[in-house]
Design an enzyme around this catalytic site. Structure first.
Site, PDB file in Angstrom:
ATOM      1  N   GLU A   8       0.817  -1.216   0.000  1.00 24.03           N
ATOM      2  CA  GLU A   8       0.000   0.000   0.000  1.00 24.03           C
ATOM      3  C   GLU A   8       0.847   1.262   0.000  1.00 24.03           C
ATOM      4  O   GLU A   8       0.422   2.293  -0.491  1.00 24.03           O
ATOM      5  CB  GLU A   8      -0.930   0.005   1.216  1.00 24.03           C
ATOM      6  CG  GLU A   8      -1.792   1.236   1.308  1.00 24.03           C
ATOM      7  CD  GLU A   8      -2.940   1.087   2.292  1.00 24.03           C
ATOM      8  OE1 GLU A   8      -3.361   2.112   2.835  1.00 24.03           O
ATOM      9  OE2 GLU A   8      -3.406  -0.039   2.508  1.00 24.03           O
ATOM     10  N   LYS A   9       2.052   1.180   0.554  1.00 19.94           N
ATOM     11  CA  LYS A   9       2.884   2.368   0.690  1.00 19.94           C
ATOM     12  C   LYS A   9       4.356   1.952   0.672  1.00 19.94           C
ATOM     13  O   LYS A   9       4.682   0.783   0.917  1.00 19.94           O
ATOM     14  CB  LYS A   9       2.539   3.113   1.973  1.00 19.94           C
ATOM     15  CG  LYS A   9       2.651   2.236   3.213  1.00 19.94           C
ATOM     16  CD  LYS A   9       2.168   2.951   4.456  1.00 19.94           C
ATOM     17  CE  LYS A   9       0.666   2.990   4.524  1.00 19.94           C
ATOM     18  NZ  LYS A   9       0.068   1.648   4.777  1.00 19.94           N
ATOM     19  N   ASP A 102      -3.424  -2.631   3.248  1.00 17.44           N
ATOM     20  CA  ASP A 102      -3.776  -2.668   4.664  1.00 17.44           C
ATOM     21  C   ASP A 102      -4.981  -3.575   4.874  1.00 17.44           C
ATOM     22  O   ASP A 102      -5.836  -3.708   3.988  1.00 17.44           O
ATOM     23  CB  ASP A 102      -4.082  -1.263   5.171  1.00 17.44           C
ATOM     24  CG  ASP A 102      -2.819  -0.498   5.562  1.00 17.44           C
ATOM     25  OD1 ASP A 102      -1.725  -1.081   5.473  1.00 17.44           O
ATOM     26  OD2 ASP A 102      -2.932   0.680   5.950  1.00 17.44           O
ATOM     27  N   ASP A 104      -8.097  -3.782   5.658  1.00 20.70           N
ATOM     28  CA  ASP A 104      -9.401  -3.170   5.869  1.00 20.70           C
ATOM     29  C   ASP A 104     -10.036  -2.892   4.514  1.00 20.70           C
ATOM     30  O   ASP A 104      -9.456  -3.193   3.468  1.00 20.70           O
ATOM     31  CB  ASP A 104      -9.283  -1.886   6.695  1.00 20.70           C
ATOM     32  CG  ASP A 104      -8.313  -0.874   6.115  1.00 20.70           C
ATOM     33  OD1 ASP A 104      -8.026  -0.943   4.899  1.00 20.70           O
ATOM     34  OD2 ASP A 104      -7.827  -0.004   6.855  1.00 20.70           O
ATOM     35  N   TYR A 319      -1.107  -2.808  14.112  1.00 22.51           N
ATOM     36  CA  TYR A 319      -1.889  -1.956  13.211  1.00 22.51           C
ATOM     37  C   TYR A 319      -2.789  -1.017  14.006  1.00 22.51           C
ATOM     38  O   TYR A 319      -3.624  -1.460  14.802  1.00 22.51           O
ATOM     39  CB  TYR A 319      -2.733  -2.848  12.296  1.00 22.51           C
ATOM     40  CG  TYR A 319      -3.554  -2.122  11.270  1.00 22.51           C
ATOM     41  CD1 TYR A 319      -2.945  -1.443  10.224  1.00 22.51           C
ATOM     42  CD2 TYR A 319      -4.948  -2.128  11.331  1.00 22.51           C
ATOM     43  CE1 TYR A 319      -3.695  -0.784   9.263  1.00 22.51           C
ATOM     44  CE2 TYR A 319      -5.715  -1.474  10.373  1.00 22.51           C
ATOM     45  CZ  TYR A 319      -5.075  -0.808   9.343  1.00 22.51           C
ATOM     46  OH  TYR A 319      -5.821  -0.152   8.401  1.00 22.51           O
ATOM     47  N   ARG A 321      -5.149   1.373  12.986  1.00 24.61           N
ATOM     48  CA  ARG A 321      -6.477   1.789  12.509  1.00 24.61           C
ATOM     49  C   ARG A 321      -7.496   0.677  12.785  1.00 24.61           C
ATOM     50  O   ARG A 321      -8.143   0.160  11.875  1.00 24.61           O
ATOM     51  CB  ARG A 321      -6.426   2.116  11.018  1.00 24.61           C
ATOM     52  CG  ARG A 321      -5.499   3.280  10.696  1.00 24.61           C
ATOM     53  CD  ARG A 321      -5.280   3.407   9.192  1.00 24.61           C
ATOM     54  NE  ARG A 321      -4.313   4.431   8.876  1.00 24.61           N
ATOM     55  CZ  ARG A 321      -4.617   5.694   8.579  1.00 24.61           C
ATOM     56  NH1 ARG A 321      -5.870   6.068   8.539  1.00 24.61           N
ATOM     57  NH2 ARG A 321      -3.674   6.566   8.301  1.00 24.61           N
TER      58      ARG A 321
END
Length: 647
Positions: A8-9, A102, A104, A319, A321
């Protein structure tokens, strides 16, 4: 042909590459033996603007509403086109892709949309990465699932993004045009979560302004039994008490104080109960933001940013979030290693008192959601900034508390009678500090009209003597204005503002409006748009924000709409209804709302900063993604960017 791991990043990509083995860094990639890792930089694509569907829509016009795309379009973000080209080239030479977004909804969509836009037709596996320690990464990368299994997550995120676009683009234009017709020049931004959140602040300010203080009077007495003194608080009888049990007349209280001074009394009841207080559960992001606001004075966004740094850069926490406050049963096996690491990270004394064999209520597989609670990892800490160290300390102590005994105490309640009046004393005798040894003594706060619990001397039923009595004047206080922490709590508990029991249940199940990851961004958006402002730690509605709530259709600020949407999105996520059905329902709702925003709706023209209506594409600078550069955002009202919801 290599396997492409798509993260993702960049920071996650580098972490995955280290777990896979040695690799050679290149532009936007790290290449190893039989594998290559590349990454997104948040969302590489964004929802197309109305004028991308039809150039005539660049001009704002009431006659052209609603704007409803027949086929949804995404456009590459200008600053990320280079990385898109890197990924496109790597896909051309890969034999399969491992999705490393991630864990989610948004993380699922973020990588899926890249693969869709670049027309990847090969196999895709999914790595679920709630923990970025080396051991957890290697375990996750060895237990890959079929990516199709997570299609519901992606569809739900896509549905939310499209529906938020419909609301933002259409209703913001409709309200702004209605305001312009009334002579106003402010741009009126509307959002599914943003507007109900604004209403919470406006309603709290109204309560404060309408509050009428009430003076009332307490009698504090001190009694003694065989030389042992103890305090007591007068309990006004029905003849002098209001409906809240308060005495409103000073002369009544003074008469009681005069009547009991020096008189004999009697202890009529003594109640004693042994009580236990278990350790607080580990943090979800929501709880962490509330605690950091209260204890450290952090804003919600600051807490999220610092927690993300502890997770990504330092690998010191799991994590962040997450909406869950529980841990998986298997995580209990990691306790010895984590406690050993914490002892080396500056918590030697605290870790020494922890028993890794103790299994508290936090370890419960039945209460795990997509993620587990925020806890420290077994990694060693490097140099941390002041804010990072403070937040890490909070997370560590709450985790260590899970391995300490319950706090045990004896609660006492003594009722004394004197001159026909009742007096109550509450006492607390600590039996075992337990987990509370990990925390500084909290300020003792009591509810109005209650005596602070104290350590009582040995007492028994029977005669006592009143040593003194004094009257204390009190005044009721208005509700406190929201802080960022308490506003996030209100967003999470917004169900109490909804009358419909079915929708209230949905809001409770989905933990209110917004998500753990987006609430901080919503508050920041309201501040930047000039709808709310900070006064110290307090948040207050700005005049423009109050006007928006007062002059918008009630449905726009009603959190029940979010409950309805979340109910449908949950069905999309579980595969119970197709995405198209949700979108059709969202369009029906939009059409009804547009009818309510008629041109003559605005009674009081809305003016003010931060932006003025021009009818043209707005140019403003958005905070760039890490490694990016500032970019003009245009009419982003309805866009749903990663990490910062526009709703």
């Amino acid at each position: 042909m290599p396997t492409l791991y798509l993260a993702e990043k960049p920071s996650l990509g580098r972490t995955i590459a280290r777990a896979l083995g040695r690799g050679r860094a290149g532009e936007g990639q790290i290449r190893g033996d039989g594998w290559v890792v590349s990454w997104c930089v948040g969302h590489l694509y964004e929802q197309a603007m109305p004028e991308d569907y039809d150039p005539a829509l660049k001009r704002w016009s009431r006659e052209r509403l609603p704007i409803i795309p027949e086929q949804w379009k995404l456009t590459p973000k200008r600053e990320h086109r280079g990385q898109i080209a890197v990924i496109k080239k790597l896909l051309a030479e890969a034999d399969r892709v491992v999705h490393c977004g991630d864990p989610d909804r948004e993380g699922q969509l973020l990588v899926d949309e890249v693969l869709e836009q670049l027309r990847w037709r090969g196999p895709v596996a999914r790595a679920w990465l709630p923990d970025l320690t080396d051991a957890a990464l290697k375990r996750a990368l060895s237990q890959l699932q079929e990516n199709e299994r997570y299609r519901g997550l992606s569809n739900a995120a896509r549905g939310r993004s499209r529906a938020d676009w419909l609301v933002g683009m259409n209703l913001s234009r409709a309200m702004t045009l209605a305001n312009r017709a009334a002579g106003g020049d402010a741009l009126i931004s509307i959002g599914r979560v943003q507007t109900p959140t604004l209403k919470l602040v406006v309603e709290r300010d109204r309560l404060i302004e309408a509050f009428v203080p009430t003076d009332h009077f307490q009698v504090h007495a001190r009694f003694a039994q065989q030389g042992n003194g103890y305090p007591a608080l007068w309990q006004p009888g029905e003849a002098v008490a209001d409906e809240e049990g308060r005495c409103l007349r000073r002369e009544e209280a003074e008469a009681v104080a005069a009547r009991i001074a020096g008189q004999a009394g009697e202890i009529v009841t003594i109640e004693q109960k042994e009580k236990r207080e278990p350790p607080p559960l580990p943090f979800s992001l929501n709880e962490l933001q509330q605690a950091a606001s209260k204890r450290l004075g952090f804003s919600a966004q600051q807490t999220l940013d610092v927690a993300q740094a502890l997770y990504e850069r330092h690998k010191l926490i799991s994590y962040p979030r997450t909406d869950c406050r529980f841990l998986a049963a298997d995580q209990h096996k990691e306790a010895p290693a984590v406690l050993a690491a914490l002892a080396g990270n500056g918590f030697a004394k605290e870790a020494q008192g922890a028993d890794p064999k103790r299994r508290g209520r936090a370890f419960d597989d039945k209460k795990i959601t997509a993620h587990t609670a925020i806890v420290p990892t077994a990694n060693s800490a490097g140099r941390l900034g002041r804010d990072e160290a403070a937040l890490y300390d909070m997370i560590v102590r709450t985790y260590l508390a899970q391995f300490h005994p319950d706090h045990r105490y004896q609660a006492s309640r003594v009722e004394t009678r004197c001159a026909g009046e009742r007096f109550v004393t509450k006492g607390k005798q600590v039996r075992e500090e337990g987990w509370k040894v990990l925390f500084p003594k909290a300020d003792k706060k009591t509810r109005e009209g209650e005596e602070e619990a104290c350590v009582l001397p040995p007492l028994a039923k029977g005669a006592v003597q009143c040593l003194e009595a004094k009257v204390e004047a009190k005044r009721t206080q208005p509700p406190a204005p929201y802080t960022e922490g308490s506003l996030i709590k209100a967003m999470a508990n917004v169900a109490r503002f909804v009358d419909d029991e079915r929708l209230r249940k949905v809001l409770r199940e989905n933990q209110g409006i917004g998500t753990e990851a987006t609430r901080a961004g919503i508050i920041e958006t309201l501040k930047k748009r000039g709808f709310i402002r900070g006064e110290g730690k307090a948040l207050r509605a700005a005049p423009l924000g109050r006007q928006v709530v007062e002059q918008s259709p009630e449905q726009l600020s009603n959190p029940a709409i979010t409950a309805w949407w979340e109910q449908l999105l949950g069905e999309v996520e579980r595969g119970e209804i197709p995405l198209a059905r949700f979108e059709a329902r969202a369009v029906q709702w939009l059409r009804r709302l547009l009818e309510a925003v008629e041109p003559g709706r605005i009674r009081e023209p809305m003016r003010g900063e931060p932006r003025r209506f021009t009818g043209k594409r707005r140019e403003r600078t958005r905070r760039p993604a890490k490694g990016g550069r500032p970019r003009p955002a245009g009419e982003r009202t309805g866009k749903a960017p990663r990490r910062r919801s526009s709703s």
